[in-house]
Enzyme design. Structure first.
Site, PDB file in Angstrom:
ATOM      1  N   ASP A  48       5.369   1.879  -4.614  1.00  0.00           N
ATOM      2  CA  ASP A  48       5.735   2.481  -2.928  1.00  0.00           C
ATOM      3  C   ASP A  48       4.966   3.893  -2.863  1.00  0.00           C
ATOM      4  O   ASP A  48       4.658   3.922  -1.668  1.00  0.00           O
ATOM      5  CB  ASP A  48       7.073   2.412  -2.922  1.00  0.00           C
ATOM      6  CG  ASP A  48       7.999   1.314  -2.618  1.00  0.00           C
ATOM      7  OD1 ASP A  48       7.623   0.721  -1.665  1.00  0.00           O
ATOM      8  OD2 ASP A  48       8.724   0.852  -3.431  1.00  0.00           O
ATOM      9  N   SER A  49       5.007   4.543  -3.484  1.00  0.00           N
ATOM     10  CA  SER A  49       4.609   5.884  -3.608  1.00  0.00           C
ATOM     11  C   SER A  49       3.066   6.044  -3.448  1.00  0.00           C
ATOM     12  O   SER A  49       2.511   6.579  -2.282  1.00  0.00           O
ATOM     13  CB  SER A  49       4.818   6.990  -4.533  1.00  0.00           C
ATOM     14  OG  SER A  49       6.318   6.822  -4.747  1.00  0.00           O
TER      15      SER A  49
END
Length: 402
Positions: free
Chosen positions: A175-176
């Site tokens: 996600d990051s």
């Protein structure tokens, strides 16, 4: 070098971003834009707020993860599945620059909020669509999360001990990485709009950016049939490369990607005869003798406390780093010099420490102006600015639209 002016407008000052996304990748991408001056309006369902508000530890009922993800954002509530809510969103987007969303593909279209309808309202809008598997393909409508991307990208298969299971990270890595890629894609689309005057759609599948970070694995397989194995903390490109336990129970990490560093490390630990071995002259040769090299470094490190190990490596100009937990990070003078962690004002908790903007610009630095705000805190101000009266806002709230 020009010194940073903390009062200077951000490079994205005047850019309006509407964040419809939930959980991690999309909201974090919007936060990165907000860090540099964009006006980010976070839209949440009136009774089902972003789940990140309830993820992880909380203090006095206040979710702490949200304080990071929601930084620099104004918060409003809106039921997009209600026709009146969809109409209000179209009105909100009429002068917006960027939309960030992560609904399952087809959801916005079902509500009459697909790119065709939105570009009819605002042809300059950059529509950033983040989903597990992208907008097309046989998996497009599957629910997708970062964990699945970490599994399907090849990351988990190459992570962990050789005789252990594929290993997932204990945080939102995919996600990051996707958030950074999304913020980059938005900037490219805005730059293209400067030339064409037209917005466009960014289609970003969470399974892809993390794969791009995994190096030449596909090319290795394509050309050699080679599949990256699990190596634990080792590398098949060089050695010694590992984590080593010190006499005080703490750990250090050593890297010898450069030949000169490898020579300094083995000389430091009292094994200069290994440097003279023919196989020591290449990274791959050293990787083939990782057991012997690890044993040499490990035996030397195990006899010394961590601070002594780090000091000796620094004196020898060999590459080493202590293995930190968050307590070490907060006490480290290098992070202090960089301003990596800062205290952010917050209406609920007073001040909250969090990671700062991840890089520095000399003339237009980013800034975290406030932590994540309460659910729907700015609803009246944002929609009132669109011309809705107090009575209209109350009526919409009673009907569950706001």
């Amino acid at each position: 070098m020009t010194s940073a002016n903390p009062n200077a407008p951000g490079p994205l000052d005047g850019v309006k971003v509407v964040d419809l996304a939930t959980l991690f990748a999309g909201p974090l991408a919007a936060a990165f834009l907000g860090d540099f001056g964009a006006d980010v309006i976070k839209v949440e369902h009136p009774v089902k707020p972003d789940p990140s508000r309830g993820h992880g530890p909380a203090k006095d009922g206040v979710g702490l993860w949200w304080k990071v993800l929601g930084r620099n954002k104004r918060t409003v509530t809106l039921n997009l599945s209600d026709p009146d809510g969809a109409a209000l969103l179209r009105q909100l987007l009429a002068d917006a620059d960027v939309l960030v969303e992560n609904f399952r593909p087809g959801t916005l279209e079902r509500w009459g909020l697909g790119p065709t309808e939105l570009h009819a309202v605002n042809p300059r809008l950059v529509i950033t669509r983040i989903s597990g598997f992208g907008q097309v393909g046989p998996y497009a409508r599957r629910p997708g999360f970062g964990t699945l991307a970490e599994a399907m990208s090849g990351f988990a298969a190459a992570t962990g001990e050789p005789d252990g299971p594929p290993t997932l990270p204990p945080f939102g890595l995919a996600d990051s990485v996707t958030a950074l890629a999304a913020a980059y894609a938005v900037m490219l689309a805005l730059r293209a709009r400067d030339a064409t005057g037209a917005g466009q759609v960014v289609d970003l599948a969470i399974i892809e950016p993390i794969m791009a970070m995994l190096g030449p694995q596909i090319t290795w397989y394509d050309q050699l049939g080679y599949i990256q194995p699990r190596l634990g903390n080792r590398s098949n490109n060089n050695a010694p490369r590992n984590t080593y336990r010190c006499a005080d129970g703490r750990w250090v990490a050593v890297s010898t990607s450069a030949q000169s560093i490898a020579e300094r490390v083995l000389t430091l630990v009292g094994r200069p005869e290994l440097v003279a071995e023919p196989w020591f002259a290449t990274g791959s040769g050293r990787a083939a003798h990782a057991d012997e090299l690890d044993a040499a470094v490990s035996a030397w490190v195990a006899q010394r406390d961590r601070d002594e190990v780090v000091a000796a490596f620094e004196a020898a100009q060999a590459a080493v780093a202590p293995v930190y937990d968050v307590r070490d990070i907060l006490a480290d003078p290098q992070y202090a010099a960089l301003g990596t962690v800062r205290s952010v004002p917050d209406e609920e908790l007073g001040e909250v420490r969090m990671q700062n903007v991840p890089f520095r610009l000399t003339d237009t630095p980013g800034e975290i102006r406030h932590a994540g705000r309460q659910h729907g805190q700015d609803t009246d101000a944002v929609f009132g600015a669109l011309g809705l009266s107090a009575e209209e806002l109350d009526s919409l709230r009673e009907r569950g639209v706001l």
